[in-house]
Design a protein around this motif. Structure first.
Motif, short mmCIF file in Angstrom:
data_model
loop_
_atom_site.label_atom_id
_atom_site.label_comp_id
_atom_site.label_asym_id
_atom_site.label_seq_id
_atom_site.Cartn_x
_atom_site.Cartn_y
_atom_site.Cartn_z
N ALA A 58 -3.49 -0.39 -18.58
CA ALA A 58 -3.57 -0.77 -20.00
C ALA A 58 -3.68 0.46 -20.89
CB ALA A 58 -4.75 -1.70 -20.23
N THR A 59 -4.44 1.46 -20.44
CA THR A 59 -4.59 2.69 -21.22
C THR A 59 -3.27 3.44 -21.32
OG1 THR A 59 -6.88 2.86 -20.49
CG2 THR A 59 -5.86 4.85 -21.38
N LEU A 60 -2.57 3.59 -20.21
CA LEU A 60 -1.29 4.31 -20.22
C LEU A 60 -0.25 3.57 -21.06
CD1 LEU A 60 -1.05 5.45 -16.51
CD2 LEU A 60 -1.52 6.88 -18.51
N ILE A 61 -0.20 2.25 -20.96
CA ILE A 61 0.75 1.48 -21.76
C ILE A 61 0.41 1.61 -23.24
CG2 ILE A 61 1.51 -0.86 -22.30
CD1 ILE A 61 1.35 -1.47 -19.31
N ALA A 62 -0.87 1.56 -23.58
CA ALA A 62 -1.26 1.69 -24.99
C ALA A 62 -0.85 3.05 -25.55
CB ALA A 62 -2.76 1.50 -25.13
N HIS A 63 -1.02 4.11 -24.78
CA HIS A 63 -0.61 5.44 -25.24
C HIS A 63 0.91 5.49 -25.45
CE1 HIS A 63 -4.24 8.06 -24.93
NE2 HIS A 63 -4.67 7.00 -24.24
N ALA A 64 1.66 4.89 -24.53
CA ALA A 64 3.13 4.89 -24.67
C ALA A 64 3.56 4.08 -25.89
CB ALA A 64 3.77 4.35 -23.40
N VAL A 65 2.92 2.97 -26.14
CA VAL A 65 3.29 2.13 -27.29
C VAL A 65 2.98 2.85 -28.59
CG1 VAL A 65 2.72 -0.01 -28.51
CG2 VAL A 65 3.13 -0.05 -26.05
N VAL A 66 1.85 3.54 -28.66
CA VAL A 66 1.50 4.28 -29.88
C VAL A 66 2.52 5.38 -30.16
CG1 VAL A 66 -0.22 5.87 -30.86
CG2 VAL A 66 -0.95 3.73 -29.80
N ARG A 67 3.05 5.99 -29.09
CA ARG A 67 4.09 7.02 -29.25
C ARG A 67 5.47 6.41 -29.50
NH1 ARG A 67 1.88 8.96 -24.34
NH2 ARG A 67 3.82 8.32 -23.34
N HIS A 68 5.56 5.08 -29.55
CA HIS A 68 6.81 4.34 -29.73
C HIS A 68 7.79 4.61 -28.59
CE1 HIS A 68 5.57 3.00 -33.67
NE2 HIS A 68 5.27 4.24 -33.99
N ASP A 69 7.24 4.86 -27.39
CA ASP A 69 8.05 5.08 -26.20
C ASP A 69 8.02 3.80 -25.36
OD1 ASP A 69 9.48 6.08 -24.12
OD2 ASP A 69 8.12 7.75 -23.69
N HIS A 70 8.80 2.82 -25.80
CA HIS A 70 8.76 1.52 -25.15
C HIS A 70 9.38 1.54 -23.75
CE1 HIS A 70 7.16 -0.27 -28.73
NE2 HIS A 70 8.12 0.31 -29.45
N ALA A 71 10.31 2.47 -23.52
CA ALA A 71 10.89 2.58 -22.18
C ALA A 71 9.83 3.03 -21.18
CB ALA A 71 12.05 3.56 -22.20
N GLU A 72 9.00 3.98 -21.57
CA GLU A 72 7.94 4.43 -20.68
C GLU A 72 6.88 3.34 -20.49
OE1 GLU A 72 4.61 7.95 -20.11
OE2 GLU A 72 6.22 8.23 -21.55
N ALA A 73 6.58 2.61 -21.54
CA ALA A 73 5.60 1.51 -21.43
C ALA A 73 6.11 0.46 -20.44
CB ALA A 73 5.36 0.88 -22.79
N ASN A 74 7.39 0.13 -20.50
CA ASN A 74 7.98 -0.82 -19.56
C ASN A 74 7.96 -0.26 -18.14
OD1 ASN A 74 8.52 -2.92 -21.32
ND2 ASN A 74 10.49 -2.05 -21.92
N LEU A 75 8.25 1.04 -18.00
CA LEU A 75 8.25 1.67 -16.69
C LEU A 75 6.85 1.63 -16.07
CD1 LEU A 75 9.71 3.34 -14.50
CD2 LEU A 75 8.99 5.38 -15.78
N ILE A 76 5.83 1.96 -16.86
CA ILE A 76 4.45 1.93 -16.36
C ILE A 76 4.07 0.51 -15.96
CG2 ILE A 76 2.03 2.24 -17.04
CD1 ILE A 76 3.06 4.52 -18.89
N PHE A 77 4.42 -0.46 -16.79
CA PHE A 77 4.11 -1.85 -16.46
C PHE A 77 4.78 -2.28 -15.16
CE2 PHE A 77 5.27 -6.34 -16.58
CZ PHE A 77 4.00 -6.91 -16.64
N ASN A 78 6.05 -1.94 -15.01
CA ASN A 78 6.77 -2.34 -13.80
C ASN A 78 6.21 -1.66 -12.56
OD1 ASN A 78 8.47 -4.06 -15.19
ND2 ASN A 78 9.99 -2.46 -15.58
N GLN A 79 5.83 -0.39 -12.67
CA GLN A 79 5.26 0.31 -11.51
C GLN A 79 3.90 -0.26 -11.14
OE1 GLN A 79 5.32 4.45 -12.55
NE2 GLN A 79 7.43 4.72 -11.84
#
Length: 61
Positions: free
Chosen positions: A37-58
């Protein structure tokens, strides 16, 4: 544990050991969830939705 107590000392020891292992597994699952949740939140704040999706999938595997 009340029902296992009537089965004897070995059954009670086995149930206690299984309960400890179960608690450890649940603890590690919660740690993984919090970190994810922390890593996804950081990615979303940076507007890096591809990385947020990647973290979620992993984390889901």
């Amino acid at each position: 544990m009340y029902f296992v107590w009537h089965s004897g000392d070995a059954a009670l020891a086995g149930e206690s050991a299984a309960a400890n292992v179960s608690f450890i597994v649940i603890t590690f699952t919660q740690i993984l969830n919090l970190g994810t949740a922390t890593l996804i939140a950081h990615a979303v704040v940076r507007h890096d939705h591809a990385e947020a999706n990647l973290i979620f999938n992993q984390a889901s595997v």
